[in-house]
Motif scaffolding. Structure first.
Motif, PDB file in Angstrom:
ATOM      1  N   TYR A 102       0.849  -1.185   0.000  1.00  0.00           N
ATOM      2  CA  TYR A 102       0.000   0.000   0.000  1.00  0.00           C
ATOM      3  C   TYR A 102       0.891   1.244   0.000  1.00  0.00           C
ATOM      4  O   TYR A 102       1.781   1.385   0.848  1.00  0.00           O
ATOM      5  N   GLY A 103       0.687   2.150  -0.990  1.00  0.00           N
ATOM      6  CA  GLY A 103       1.574   3.304  -1.045  1.00  0.00           C
ATOM      7  C   GLY A 103       1.180   4.341  -2.062  1.00  0.00           C
ATOM      8  O   GLY A 103       0.022   4.429  -2.493  1.00  0.00           O
ATOM      9  N   ILE A 104       2.182   5.149  -2.473  1.00  0.00           N
ATOM     10  CA  ILE A 104       1.998   6.268  -3.394  1.00  0.00           C
ATOM     11  C   ILE A 104       2.859   6.050  -4.631  1.00  0.00           C
ATOM     12  O   ILE A 104       4.026   5.674  -4.532  1.00  0.00           O
ATOM     13  N   ASP A 105       2.296   6.305  -5.801  1.00  0.00           N
ATOM     14  CA  ASP A 105       3.044   6.339  -7.058  1.00  0.00           C
ATOM     15  C   ASP A 105       3.173   7.790  -7.521  1.00  0.00           C
ATOM     16  O   ASP A 105       2.175   8.519  -7.548  1.00  0.00           O
ATOM     17  N   PHE A 106       4.394   8.185  -7.893  1.00  0.00           N
ATOM     18  CA  PHE A 106       4.591   9.479  -8.539  1.00  0.00           C
ATOM     19  C   PHE A 106       4.985   9.199  -9.979  1.00  0.00           C
ATOM     20  O   PHE A 106       6.054   8.649 -10.258  1.00  0.00           O
ATOM     21  N   ASN A 107       4.102   9.544 -10.917  1.00  0.00           N
ATOM     22  CA  ASN A 107       4.324   9.293 -12.345  1.00  0.00           C
ATOM     23  C   ASN A 107       4.697  10.595 -13.059  1.00  0.00           C
ATOM     24  O   ASN A 107       4.125  11.648 -12.761  1.00  0.00           O
TER      25      ASN A 107
ATOM     26  N   ALA B 115       6.143   4.077   5.216  1.00  0.00           N
ATOM     27  CA  ALA B 115       7.372   4.858   5.389  1.00  0.00           C
ATOM     28  C   ALA B 115       7.108   6.254   5.941  1.00  0.00           C
ATOM     29  O   ALA B 115       8.032   6.926   6.402  1.00  0.00           O
ATOM     30  N   PHE B 116       5.845   6.710   5.911  1.00  0.00           N
ATOM     31  CA  PHE B 116       5.496   8.053   6.377  1.00  0.00           C
ATOM     32  C   PHE B 116       5.270   8.035   7.891  1.00  0.00           C
ATOM     33  O   PHE B 116       4.458   7.253   8.393  1.00  0.00           O
ATOM     34  N   ASN B 117       5.964   8.902   8.595  1.00  0.00           N
ATOM     35  CA  ASN B 117       5.790   8.995  10.046  1.00  0.00           C
ATOM     36  C   ASN B 117       4.539   9.830  10.343  1.00  0.00           C
ATOM     37  O   ASN B 117       4.611  10.975  10.782  1.00  0.00           O
ATOM     38  N   LEU B 118       3.385   9.215  10.059  1.00  0.00           N
ATOM     39  CA  LEU B 118       2.093   9.851  10.243  1.00  0.00           C
ATOM     40  C   LEU B 118       1.175   8.904  11.007  1.00  0.00           C
ATOM     41  O   LEU B 118       1.328   7.687  10.949  1.00  0.00           O
ATOM     42  N   SER B 119       0.208   9.473  11.689  1.00  0.00           N
ATOM     43  CA  SER B 119      -0.748   8.668  12.439  1.00  0.00           C
ATOM     44  C   SER B 119      -1.752   8.008  11.502  1.00  0.00           C
ATOM     45  O   SER B 119      -1.900   8.391  10.336  1.00  0.00           O
ATOM     46  N   GLU B 120      -2.424   7.001  12.008  1.00  0.00           N
ATOM     47  CA  GLU B 120      -3.468   6.324  11.235  1.00  0.00           C
ATOM     48  C   GLU B 120      -4.589   7.309  10.906  1.00  0.00           C
ATOM     49  O   GLU B 120      -4.935   8.177  11.703  1.00  0.00           O
ATOM     50  N   GLY B 121      -5.134   7.182   9.696  1.00  0.00           N
ATOM     51  CA  GLY B 121      -6.245   8.046   9.295  1.00  0.00           C
ATOM     52  C   GLY B 121      -5.923   8.870   8.068  1.00  0.00           C
ATOM     53  O   GLY B 121      -4.960   8.619   7.347  1.00  0.00           O
TER      54      GLY B 121
ATOM     55  N   VAL C  47       5.120  -1.840   8.702  1.00  0.00           N
ATOM     56  CA  VAL C  47       4.379  -2.165   7.488  1.00  0.00           C
ATOM     57  C   VAL C  47       2.916  -1.824   7.713  1.00  0.00           C
ATOM     58  O   VAL C  47       2.439  -1.823   8.853  1.00  0.00           O
ATOM     59  N   SER C  48       2.202  -1.530   6.641  1.00  0.00           N
ATOM     60  CA  SER C  48       0.762  -1.330   6.730  1.00  0.00           C
ATOM     61  C   SER C  48       0.068  -2.692   6.781  1.00  0.00           C
ATOM     62  O   SER C  48       0.592  -3.698   6.289  1.00  0.00           O
ATOM     63  N   THR C  49      -1.103  -2.719   7.385  1.00  0.00           N
ATOM     64  CA  THR C  49      -1.912  -3.930   7.365  1.00  0.00           C
ATOM     65  C   THR C  49      -2.094  -4.429   5.930  1.00  0.00           C
ATOM     66  O   THR C  49      -2.395  -3.634   5.034  1.00  0.00           O
ATOM     67  N   ASP C  50      -1.895  -5.709   5.720  1.00  0.00           N
ATOM     68  CA  ASP C  50      -2.034  -6.394   4.422  1.00  0.00           C
ATOM     69  C   ASP C  50      -0.864  -6.156   3.483  1.00  0.00           C
ATOM     70  O   ASP C  50      -0.894  -6.632   2.333  1.00  0.00           O
ATOM     71  N   ASP C  51       0.181  -5.436   3.900  1.00  0.00           N
ATOM     72  CA  ASP C  51       1.380  -5.319   3.063  1.00  0.00           C
ATOM     73  C   ASP C  51       2.053  -6.681   2.930  1.00  0.00           C
ATOM     74  O   ASP C  51       1.943  -7.546   3.801  1.00  0.00           O
ATOM     75  N   GLU C  52       2.786  -6.850   1.824  1.00  0.00           N
ATOM     76  CA  GLU C  52       3.513  -8.087   1.578  1.00  0.00           C
ATOM     77  C   GLU C  52       5.013  -7.800   1.568  1.00  0.00           C
ATOM     78  O   GLU C  52       5.503  -7.020   0.749  1.00  0.00           O
ATOM     79  N   ILE C  53       5.737  -8.430   2.469  1.00  0.00           N
ATOM     80  CA  ILE C  53       7.187  -8.256   2.573  1.00  0.00           C
ATOM     81  C   ILE C  53       7.879  -9.199   1.597  1.00  0.00           C
ATOM     82  O   ILE C  53       7.483 -10.356   1.442  1.00  0.00           O
ATOM     83  N   ARG C  54       8.913  -8.705   0.941  1.00  0.00           N
ATOM     84  CA  ARG C  54       9.751  -9.537   0.072  1.00  0.00           C
ATOM     85  C   ARG C  54      11.067  -9.848   0.791  1.00  0.00           C
ATOM     86  O   ARG C  54      11.787  -8.939   1.219  1.00  0.00           O
ATOM     87  N   PHE C  55      11.378 -11.124   0.923  1.00  0.00           N
ATOM     88  CA  PHE C  55      12.658 -11.581   1.471  1.00  0.00           C
ATOM     89  C   PHE C  55      13.438 -12.139   0.290  1.00  0.00           C
ATOM     90  O   PHE C  55      13.216 -13.266  -0.149  1.00  0.00           O
ATOM     91  N   LEU C  56      14.334 -11.316  -0.276  1.00  0.00           N
ATOM     92  CA  LEU C  56      14.972 -11.615  -1.558  1.00  0.00           C
ATOM     93  C   LEU C  56      16.445 -11.962  -1.364  1.00  0.00           C
ATOM     94  O   LEU C  56      17.194 -11.213  -0.722  1.00  0.00           O
ATOM     95  N   VAL C  57      16.861 -13.091  -1.943  1.00  0.00           N
ATOM     96  CA  VAL C  57      18.250 -13.548  -1.883  1.00  0.00           C
ATOM     97  C   VAL C  57      18.799 -13.577  -3.307  1.00  0.00           C
ATOM     98  O   VAL C  57      18.182 -14.162  -4.208  1.00  0.00           O
TER      99      VAL C  57
ATOM    100  N   LYS D  43      -4.710   8.029   2.944  1.00  0.00           N
ATOM    101  CA  LYS D  43      -5.501   7.308   3.939  1.00  0.00           C
ATOM    102  C   LYS D  43      -4.590   6.263   4.573  1.00  0.00           C
ATOM    103  O   LYS D  43      -4.379   5.189   4.045  1.00  0.00           O
ATOM    104  N   LYS D  44      -4.027   6.653   5.715  1.00  0.00           N
ATOM    105  CA  LYS D  44      -3.010   5.822   6.369  1.00  0.00           C
ATOM    106  C   LYS D  44      -3.658   4.661   7.103  1.00  0.00           C
ATOM    107  O   LYS D  44      -4.474   4.846   7.998  1.00  0.00           O
ATOM    108  N   LYS D  45      -3.318   3.455   6.702  1.00  0.00           N
ATOM    109  CA  LYS D  45      -3.807   2.256   7.370  1.00  0.00           C
ATOM    110  C   LYS D  45      -3.095   2.057   8.706  1.00  0.00           C
ATOM    111  O   LYS D  45      -2.049   2.655   8.967  1.00  0.00           O
ATOM    112  N   PRO D  46      -3.633   1.168   9.552  1.00  0.00           N
ATOM    113  CA  PRO D  46      -2.879   0.777  10.756  1.00  0.00           C
ATOM    114  C   PRO D  46      -1.536   0.170  10.352  1.00  0.00           C
ATOM    115  O   PRO D  46      -1.435  -0.505   9.314  1.00  0.00           O
ATOM    116  N   THR D  47      -0.512   0.417  11.138  1.00  0.00           N
ATOM    117  CA  THR D  47       0.807  -0.150  10.863  1.00  0.00           C
ATOM    118  C   THR D  47       1.212  -1.115  11.976  1.00  0.00           C
ATOM    119  O   THR D  47       0.733  -1.015  13.103  1.00  0.00           O
TER     120      THR D  47
END
Length: 293
Positions: free
Chosen positions: A42-47, A126-132, A237-247, A164-168
């Protein structure tokens, strides 16, 4: 005397030329897309589109063009104050301690088919912001210098972007070690035997989409073990985020894939500790765990 006069005129011209702040428009069609899902995060795209054709036409010299350097900096503000990075995102911090996306352009990016379409992503965790809900501004600055010292600058402000910041949740990783198969999946050795070794340079990355949160590597070894450096790795991480463990086998030009685990994070996991798979892809043994808080 003539030589002295020539040098005076040359350096005067160079100084005046270098002092100019050129106003070429490099970036167009900039757009911020908040609250999207990118590779399970969950995040922001800058195009945006970036175009160096006008600069190439102005310089008309490939050697000088190739020595040009440009840096794109994206920062974020709320109520006039710059937003700081959250726990674990220190790699996204600029010298002032603000959350920042950085993209560099140099000789490898010039001479392309223009415009170049770009997309930069940042997890909302990554944003140091409160939920909401938060209304922020996205501040974009492109700065560059060519080989003659001419400076270029472009500034864009994307206003009133609603997040819209999800719970982290705080994630804590502990990696004891992992061991890699002696051969790649095609039966070949990882490296070509330079410097008398066939062993890979094993790197481990913990990522959200393409954002690297943590990375360490060992050289010329089938076993990754970093002791205290790979313990107590903490980030949000935000709720429902998917972490990548890459080797990967880290090479100069192209990294060889060794293995990857995708780790979703749910509210129901709070307070629990999990162990990673002992075997996956070309990883034949892995002792690592993580906890969700």
């Amino acid at each position: 005397m003539k030589n002295l006069l020539f040098l005076f005129v040359f350096f005067t011209f160079f100084a005046l030329n270098a002092a100019n702040n050129e106003s070429i428009i490099f970036i167009r069609n900039a757009k911020t897309l908040p609250n999207i899902n990118n590779k399970g995060v969950y995040g922001i795209d800058f195009n945006y589109e970036i175009d160096f054709k006008a600069l190439e036409d102005k310089i008309s010299n490939d050697s000088i063009m190739d020595l040009s350097k440009f840096t794109l900096n994206i920062t974020f503000s709320e109520n006039g104050s710059k937003i700081k990075p959250a726990l674990g995102y220190q790699k996204l911090k600029n010298k002032n301690g603000n959350l920042t996306l950085i993209k560099k352009y140099d000789s490898f990016d010039f001479g392309s088919n223009y415009p170049i379409k770009e997309s930069l992503f940042i997890p909302l965790a990554a944003f140091n912001l409160s939920e909401g809900e938060h209304t922020i501004n996205v501040l974009v600055g492109l700065n560059g210098t060519d080989a003659l010292g001419n400076k270029y600058q472009q500034v864009i402000i994307e206003k009133n972007i609603v997040l819209k910041k999800k719970p982290t949740h705080k994630i804590t990783f502990n990696i004891d070690y992992l061991e890699v198969n002696k051969l790649m999946s095609n039966g070949q050795t990882w490296d070509a035997g330079f410097y008398n070794t066939l062993a890979p340079d094993v790197s481990v990355k913990i990522m959200l989409a393409n954002t690297i949160i943590w990375k360490e590597a060992v050289r010329d070894d089938y076993i990754f073990a970093k002791g205290p450096k790979s313990k107590n790795i903490q980030f949000l991480v935000s709720t429902d985020d998917e972490i990548r463990f890459l080797v990967e086998d880290e090479d100069i030009v192209f990294n060889d894939f060794i293995g990857e685990l995708k780790i979703p994070v749910y509210d129901t996991q709070i307070g629990k500790q999990f162990t990673l798979n002992k075997q996956f892809n070309a990883v034949i043994d892995c002792v690592a765990s993580y906890k969700v808080e």
